[in-house]
Scaffold this motif. Sequence first.
Motif, PDB file in Angstrom:
ATOM      1  N   VAL A  96     -14.764  -9.051 -10.489  1.00  0.00           N
ATOM      2  CA  VAL A  96     -14.000  -8.713  -9.285  1.00  0.00           C
ATOM      3  C   VAL A  96     -14.943  -8.278  -8.167  1.00  0.00           C
ATOM      4  N   THR A  97     -15.951  -7.479  -8.503  1.00  0.00           N
ATOM      5  CA  THR A  97     -16.923  -7.019  -7.506  1.00  0.00           C
ATOM      6  C   THR A  97     -17.660  -8.200  -6.891  1.00  0.00           C
ATOM      7  N   ALA A  98     -18.119  -9.142  -7.732  1.00  0.00           N
ATOM      8  CA  ALA A  98     -18.832 -10.322  -7.221  1.00  0.00           C
ATOM      9  C   ALA A  98     -17.935 -11.130  -6.286  1.00  0.00           C
ATOM     10  N   PHE A  99     -16.675 -11.295  -6.654  1.00  0.00           N
ATOM     11  CA  PHE A  99     -15.735 -12.036  -5.813  1.00  0.00           C
ATOM     12  C   PHE A  99     -15.526 -11.327  -4.476  1.00  0.00           C
ATOM     13  N   LEU A 100     -15.277 -10.024  -4.523  1.00  0.00           N
ATOM     14  CA  LEU A 100     -15.042  -9.271  -3.294  1.00  0.00           C
ATOM     15  C   LEU A 100     -16.276  -9.275  -2.385  1.00  0.00           C
ATOM     16  N   ASP A 101     -17.464  -9.241  -2.974  1.00  0.00           N
ATOM     17  CA  ASP A 101     -18.694  -9.272  -2.187  1.00  0.00           C
ATOM     18  C   ASP A 101     -18.911 -10.621  -1.512  1.00  0.00           C
ATOM     19  N   ARG A 102     -18.506 -11.702  -2.174  1.00  0.00           N
ATOM     20  CA  ARG A 102     -18.752 -13.049  -1.629  1.00  0.00           C
ATOM     21  C   ARG A 102     -17.795 -13.424  -0.500  1.00  0.00           C
ATOM     22  N   VAL A 103     -16.593 -12.869  -0.528  1.00  0.00           N
ATOM     23  CA  VAL A 103     -15.600 -13.210   0.494  1.00  0.00           C
ATOM     24  C   VAL A 103     -15.840 -12.335   1.722  1.00  0.00           C
ATOM     25  N   PRO A 104     -16.035 -12.959   2.901  1.00  0.00           N
ATOM     26  CA  PRO A 104     -16.276 -12.171   4.117  1.00  0.00           C
ATOM     27  C   PRO A 104     -15.089 -11.260   4.450  1.00  0.00           C
ATOM     28  N   GLY A 105     -15.399 -10.084   5.017  1.00  0.00           N
ATOM     29  CA  GLY A 105     -14.370  -9.120   5.369  1.00  0.00           C
ATOM     30  C   GLY A 105     -13.326  -9.672   6.319  1.00  0.00           C
ATOM     31  N   GLY A 106     -13.752 -10.528   7.254  1.00  0.00           N
ATOM     32  CA  GLY A 106     -12.820 -11.116   8.212  1.00  0.00           C
ATOM     33  C   GLY A 106     -11.750 -11.968   7.542  1.00  0.00           C
ATOM     34  N   TRP A 107     -12.111 -12.617   6.447  1.00  0.00           N
ATOM     35  CA  TRP A 107     -11.142 -13.429   5.723  1.00  0.00           C
ATOM     36  C   TRP A 107     -10.015 -12.557   5.186  1.00  0.00           C
ATOM     37  N   TRP A 108     -10.362 -11.381   4.633  1.00  0.00           N
ATOM     38  CA  TRP A 108      -9.344 -10.470   4.099  1.00  0.00           C
ATOM     39  C   TRP A 108      -8.417 -10.002   5.222  1.00  0.00           C
ATOM     40  N   ASP A 109      -8.987  -9.747   6.396  1.00  0.00           N
ATOM     41  CA  ASP A 109      -8.167  -9.315   7.535  1.00  0.00           C
ATOM     42  C   ASP A 109      -7.184 -10.405   7.938  1.00  0.00           C
ATOM     43  N   ARG A 110      -7.673 -11.655   7.997  1.00  0.00           N
ATOM     44  CA  ARG A 110      -6.791 -12.772   8.364  1.00  0.00           C
ATOM     45  C   ARG A 110      -5.716 -12.995   7.301  1.00  0.00           C
ATOM     46  N   ALA A 111      -6.085 -12.906   6.029  1.00  0.00           N
ATOM     47  CA  ALA A 111      -5.118 -13.094   4.941  1.00  0.00           C
ATOM     48  C   ALA A 111      -4.059 -12.001   4.971  1.00  0.00           C
ATOM     49  N   ALA A 112      -4.459 -10.795   5.303  1.00  0.00           N
ATOM     50  CA  ALA A 112      -3.500  -9.677   5.342  1.00  0.00           C
ATOM     51  C   ALA A 112      -2.456  -9.887   6.431  1.00  0.00           C
ATOM     52  N   ARG A 113      -2.829 -10.560   7.517  1.00  0.00           N
ATOM     53  CA  ARG A 113      -1.870 -10.800   8.601  1.00  0.00           C
ATOM     54  C   ARG A 113      -0.722 -11.708   8.173  1.00  0.00           C
ATOM     55  N   LEU A 114      -0.907 -12.453   7.082  1.00  0.00           N
ATOM     56  CA  LEU A 114       0.145 -13.338   6.589  1.00  0.00           C
ATOM     57  C   LEU A 114       1.232 -12.577   5.821  1.00  0.00           C
ATOM     58  N   PRO A 157       4.131  -9.672   5.152  1.00  0.00           N
ATOM     59  CA  PRO A 157       5.129  -8.988   5.994  1.00  0.00           C
ATOM     60  C   PRO A 157       4.660  -7.592   6.381  1.00  0.00           C
ATOM     61  N   GLY A 158       5.066  -7.138   7.551  1.00  0.00           N
ATOM     62  CA  GLY A 158       4.641  -5.851   8.103  1.00  0.00           C
ATOM     63  C   GLY A 158       4.678  -4.665   7.159  1.00  0.00           C
ATOM     64  N   PRO A 159       5.781  -4.433   6.429  1.00  0.00           N
ATOM     65  CA  PRO A 159       5.845  -3.237   5.575  1.00  0.00           C
ATOM     66  C   PRO A 159       4.792  -3.200   4.456  1.00  0.00           C
ATOM     67  N   ILE A 160       4.339  -4.371   4.007  1.00  0.00           N
ATOM     68  CA  ILE A 160       3.352  -4.377   2.920  1.00  0.00           C
ATOM     69  C   ILE A 160       1.971  -4.840   3.383  1.00  0.00           C
ATOM     70  N   ARG A 161       1.804  -5.042   4.692  1.00  0.00           N
ATOM     71  CA  ARG A 161       0.528  -5.500   5.236  1.00  0.00           C
ATOM     72  C   ARG A 161      -0.468  -4.345   5.273  1.00  0.00           C
ATOM     73  N   PRO A 162      -1.582  -4.476   4.555  1.00  0.00           N
ATOM     74  CA  PRO A 162      -2.591  -3.402   4.591  1.00  0.00           C
ATOM     75  C   PRO A 162      -3.375  -3.439   5.900  1.00  0.00           C
ATOM     76  N   SER A 163      -3.700  -2.282   6.413  1.00  0.00           N
ATOM     77  CA  SER A 163      -4.550  -2.231   7.600  1.00  0.00           C
ATOM     78  C   SER A 163      -6.006  -2.272   7.146  1.00  0.00           C
ATOM     79  N   HIS A 164      -6.859  -2.862   7.956  1.00  0.00           N
ATOM     80  CA  HIS A 164      -8.297  -2.910   7.673  1.00  0.00           C
ATOM     81  C   HIS A 164      -8.578  -3.493   6.288  1.00  0.00           C
ATOM     82  N   ALA A 165      -7.946  -4.620   5.977  1.00  0.00           N
ATOM     83  CA  ALA A 165      -8.058  -5.209   4.635  1.00  0.00           C
ATOM     84  C   ALA A 165      -9.501  -5.555   4.270  1.00  0.00           C
TER      85      ALA A 165
END
Length: 191
Positions: A39-57, A59-67
Amino acid sequence: VALSGDGGDELFAGYTRYGYLRDLCAQVGRVPTALRGTVTAFLDRVPGGWWDRAARLLPGPIRPSHAGYKAKRLAGLLRPAGRDRLYRDLVSHWHDPEALVLGSREEVAGFWDGAWAMEVPDDTDRMQLIDTVTYLPDVILTKVDRASMAVSLEARVPLLDHRVVEYAWRLPRHLKERGGVTKWALRQVLY
């Protein structure tokens, strides 16, 4: 002259992060080491911006901030670096300070690499000690001194009288934390 209560959190286990780290270590300890590494290797390889864009998809009530930030933080917490490094990651503003200045190398003090674990085996006691020798003088007392001197005010810190410090370090844990209440003994005195 003004009296300050600085030192109370460090001496009487007042920070909620002490309990938070105990709970977090228990949760992380339940995850198998091999899975943590994957899990650590996967999280390290995926750029932070990708997580932010994915989080925007989401719904608002379950959308994490600063993903992206949280994903990188989770990767750091899952690393098998020891509880002291985990605590350092929790209290640090910069998780990769060497990335801030090109060609720099951070000097890591002995208490962050687990060297104090044998001398102070209890995690909470060790976190209190680390805070007492780092956060208290480097941040808290410096801030109070600058602010008070800026207005010609003398500030005194009675909880840091050596007799109070020595007494506090001899207290058993149940007098520092009781029933989810931090700084229990200190609160009883003040009541």
